[in-house]
Scaffold this motif. Structure first.
Motif, short mmCIF file in Angstrom:
data_model
loop_
_atom_site.label_atom_id
_atom_site.label_comp_id
_atom_site.label_asym_id
_atom_site.label_seq_id
_atom_site.Cartn_x
_atom_site.Cartn_y
_atom_site.Cartn_z
N CYS A 95 28.41 38.89 19.93
CA CYS A 95 29.84 38.60 19.87
C CYS A 95 30.21 37.48 20.84
CB CYS A 95 30.66 39.85 20.18
SG CYS A 95 30.71 41.04 18.82
N GLN A 107 29.94 37.87 14.56
CA GLN A 107 30.50 39.20 14.35
C GLN A 107 29.74 40.02 13.31
OE1 GLN A 107 32.65 36.39 14.16
NE2 GLN A 107 33.18 36.60 16.32
N HIS A 108 29.00 39.35 12.44
CA HIS A 108 28.28 40.06 11.37
C HIS A 108 26.79 39.91 11.63
CE1 HIS A 108 27.89 41.69 7.24
NE2 HIS A 108 26.76 41.02 7.28
N THR A 117 33.47 32.21 10.53
CA THR A 117 32.72 33.46 10.53
C THR A 117 31.23 33.18 10.44
OG1 THR A 117 34.56 34.50 9.33
CG2 THR A 117 32.49 35.71 9.42
#
Length: 268
Positions: free
Chosen positions: A259, A264-265, A230
């Motif tokens: 993305c 994603q963050h 992540t």
């Protein structure tokens, strides 16, 4: 699967310690030490997977993903520590050679190859995208390679009587341990220090964001990893003067571009 692999590794480690003492083989004892770190690797991997799967809460707003990375880092450090001990003992054996029971050494190494090969097969699929599991997989791969070297060494002793091959193999196993641990140490430390994730380029990300219609400038860009899989980003983006509804569309396009980089963050 991790629990079963851990139980099998601990059982075989105990057997290797007995066989190493019985055969007077430093290579087998070194492999037992490596197997013990394999067991620790599997234990830390299981603990890391448990913690990193826990959801975020009021005190850990990003969740517990770093737990798996920390486990991988500790794993790699134990490998480096055990390699130093192997080098020390190998030096003593070069000065004072000891007789070796090559037949017992051969059969124990063959058993180690089977056990570690089976565990590697079980971990293969999951280790590709998880640093924690990859650390455990590398432990097992290094030990399997060490088992092959011990088999070759046992055959050399059997047919030539040259006992110096035992400490030589121990040094080779130690070097293999250092080599296998270095990559995990470097990547896990990079994540813990919030460095740029492997394979990413700030210049490429900036250029991709800058090609979006309405974006004038991208600056104060930071990219880091929350865990092994992540990634997060924060950045300032200067856009043309427009109504809020249009700026929301630009923000969505920026997030779509990010993305594509596996981010994603993001905080824009």
């Amino acid at each position: 699967m991790l629990r079963l692999s851990l139980a099998a590794t601990l059982a075989f480690t105990g057997f290797e310690v007995w066989a190493g003492v019985r055969s007077h083989s430093l290579a087998v004892l070194s492999d037992a030490g490596h197997n013990f770190t394999d067991a620790l690797a599997l234990l830390l991997a299981a603990i890391g997977i448990y913690w990193q799967s826990k959801p975020a809460d009021q005190s850990r707003t990003y969740g517990y993903q770093r737990a798996g990375v920390l486990a991988a880092f500790v794993n790699a450090l134990t490998l480096l520590a055990i390699s130093i001990y192997i080098f020390w003992e190998a030096g003593r054996r070069f000065i004072t050679p000891a007789p070796v029971d090559e037949k017992l050494m051969l059969w124990v190494a063959a058993g180690a190859l089977v056990v570690n090969g089976a565990i590697m097969w079980a971990l293969h699929a999951g280790q590709k995208n998880d640093l924690n599991l990859r650390a455990a997989f590398i432990h097992m791969a290094g030990d399997a390679a060490g088992a092959v070297a011990i088999i070759v060494g046992a055959l050399i002793i059997e047919y030539t009587g040259w006992v110096y091959i035992d400490p030589i193999l121990s040094v080779a196993i130690g070097l293999l341990i250092v080599y296998s641990a270095w990559d995990v140490t470097r990547e896990s430390l990079n994540i813990l220090l919030e460095g740029l994730p492997r394979g990413m380029s700030l210049e490429q990300i900036t250029q991709a964001m800058g090609t979006i219609d309405g974006v004038l400038d991208v600056h104060d860009l930071h990219v880091w990893s929350l865990g092994s899989r992540t990634h997060a980003l924060s950045s300032h983006v200067l856009i043309e003067n427009m109504p809020p509804s249009q700026s929301a569309e630009i923000l969505q396009r920026i997030q779509d571009v990010l993305c594509g980089f596996g981010i994603q963050h993001s905080t824009i």
